[in-house]
Design an enzyme around this catalytic site. Structure first.
Site, PDB file in Angstrom:
ATOM      1  N   SER A 200      36.465  33.812   3.313  1.00  0.00           N
ATOM      2  CA  SER A 200      36.915  32.427   3.357  1.00  0.00           C
ATOM      3  C   SER A 200      38.040  32.277   4.401  1.00  0.00           C
ATOM      4  O   SER A 200      37.824  32.506   5.582  1.00  0.00           O
ATOM      5  CB  SER A 200      37.354  31.976   1.956  1.00  0.00           C
ATOM      6  OG  SER A 200      37.453  30.580   1.855  1.00  0.00           O
ATOM      7  N   ASP A 281      27.017  28.194  -0.642  1.00  0.00           N
ATOM      8  CA  ASP A 281      28.144  27.602   0.081  1.00  0.00           C
ATOM      9  C   ASP A 281      27.763  26.164   0.423  1.00  0.00           C
ATOM     10  O   ASP A 281      26.574  25.807   0.456  1.00  0.00           O
ATOM     11  CB  ASP A 281      28.425  28.379   1.372  1.00  0.00           C
ATOM     12  CG  ASP A 281      29.475  29.459   1.201  1.00  0.00           C
ATOM     13  OD1 ASP A 281      30.479  29.208   0.514  1.00  0.00           O
ATOM     14  OD2 ASP A 281      29.300  30.570   1.755  1.00  0.00           O
ATOM     15  N   HIS A 313      30.160  30.698  -3.115  1.00  0.00           N
ATOM     16  CA  HIS A 313      31.343  31.026  -2.317  1.00  0.00           C
ATOM     17  C   HIS A 313      32.208  32.109  -2.966  1.00  0.00           C
ATOM     18  O   HIS A 313      32.977  32.777  -2.267  1.00  0.00           O
ATOM     19  CB  HIS A 313      32.179  29.756  -2.118  1.00  0.00           C
ATOM     20  CG  HIS A 313      33.312  29.907  -1.162  1.00  0.00           C
ATOM     21  ND1 HIS A 313      33.150  29.839   0.206  1.00  0.00           N
ATOM     22  CD2 HIS A 313      34.646  30.129  -1.368  1.00  0.00           C
ATOM     23  CE1 HIS A 313      34.319  30.001   0.807  1.00  0.00           C
ATOM     24  NE2 HIS A 313      35.244  30.180  -0.131  1.00  0.00           N
TER      25      HIS A 313
END
Length: 338
Positions: A200, A281, A313
């Site tokens: 991320s 995602d 995610h």
């Protein structure tokens, strides 16, 4: 650059907790913290990722177990800043020299820490690979340091310090990660090759490392590979979301720290890059991963895009603690013991 137009749509696209099909947006954060590490920052993490409801403390976490099972050096300072520390997990059976995987945590540049980053160490240290979890000074310290004027810095950021170096400013976080690698090379000459892994916001910071002009530093790290997981590579879209409420980035800062805008031509010894993205995602995260991998490939880099089915995610990175997980296996192949 984003095809998403409305402010509310951008808010949704950059709220990863809203896209998981397995858990609701509040529960998913608790589950993520339970798998990875400590609960001290869980309130900030939940807010930064779009969760709203109160949470309960997570059970004992992956980092705690990793620290108990490996030879470690914890809180090793690589600079004088509060967050400038490393946790080092040494290989179980080190050879004369050994490779190092450097893990850079996510948390939207405003929460989590190296203390939440050891969960992925055991599968690698058991294979003769050292794992280093990098700490850096997260926002909101950077709110005192707008790019427009260094004089705006408060007591948190002394007036003698240029705004780009103020703790928590995006420029500073990028610089800290770069400096952490220089420290490792200078401190541990037995290192044989550095491999980056970021999730991320950590993937963004790792990508910025790939764009570094190392002539500005005393040594050049031998970066042999990078695994970038569910990253953000163009920061401009998040200027218009809640994420920037804490980061306080100007357009100039966002452009300066967008890896998409700073892809350098690959050199003959350029490392191999794996860009991984989760099936669940958001479309914006998936678009950014696809476009960044294409930009790298156009510049001559050896790059692969791995689109992982059945993960979101969060568990795309959580599963690195599992020996059988495809990304764990890819990491083992990418970071050879011998």
């Amino acid at each position: 650059r984003s095809p998403v137009a409305s402010p509310q749509a951008l808010e949704d696209q950059y709220s990863p907790s809203r896209w998981s099909p397995r858990l609701d947006r509040d529960t998913i954060i608790d589950a993520h913290l339970a798998v990875t590490a400590a609960g001290g920052e869980r309130g900030a993490l939940r807010a930064s990722l779009g969760a709203t409801a109160p949470c309960s403390p997570p059970p004992p976490a992956g980092t705690e177990r990793a620290r108990a099972s490996a030879q470690t050096l914890l809180h090793v300072p690589y600079g004088s800043g509060d967050g400038e520390k490393l946790d080092i997990y040494f290989p179980t059976d080190p050879s004369e020299t050994f490779p190092v995987l450097v893990y850079i945590h996510g948390g939207y540049w405003q929460c989590l820490s190296k203390d939440d980053s050891g969960f992925a160490a055991p599968p690698l240290v058991s294979q003769g690979v050292a794992v280093v979890a990098v700490g850096y000074d997260i926002a909101p310290k950077g709110r005192c340091c707008p790019a427009e004027a260094a004089a705006a810095c408060t007591a948190q950021c002394p007036p003698t310090l240029p705004f780009a170096l103020c703790p928590g400013h995006m420029d500073a976080m990028v610089l800290q990660v770069r400096r952490s690698l220089v420290f490792l090379v200078e401190r541990y000459p037995r290192i044989r090759g550095i491999y980056l892994c970021g999730h991320s916001a950590g993937a963004h910071l790792a990508a910025m490392v790939l764009s570094t002009d190392w002539t500005e530093f005393p040594v050049v790290p031998d970066i042999k590979g990078a695994v970038l997981v569910s990253g953000v590579y163009d920061l401009e879209p998040i200027l218009h979301t809640y994420v920037n409420d804490v980061l306080n980035m100007s357009r100039e800062v966002a452009q300066r720290n967008s890896p998409m805008r700073h892809v350098t031509p690959a050199v003959p010894a350029a490392c191999e890059v794996l860009v991984a993205v989760a099936q669940h995602d958001s479309p914006e995260f998936r678009r950014q991963s696809q476009e960044y991998s294409q930009a790298l490939r156009a510049a001559g880099w050896s790059v692969s895009l791995l689109d992982l089915a059945g993960v979101d995610h969060f568990d795309i990175i959580e599963k690195l603690s599992e020996d059988s997980y495809v990304l764990t296996q890819v990491g083992r192949r990418a970071v050879p013991r011998q």
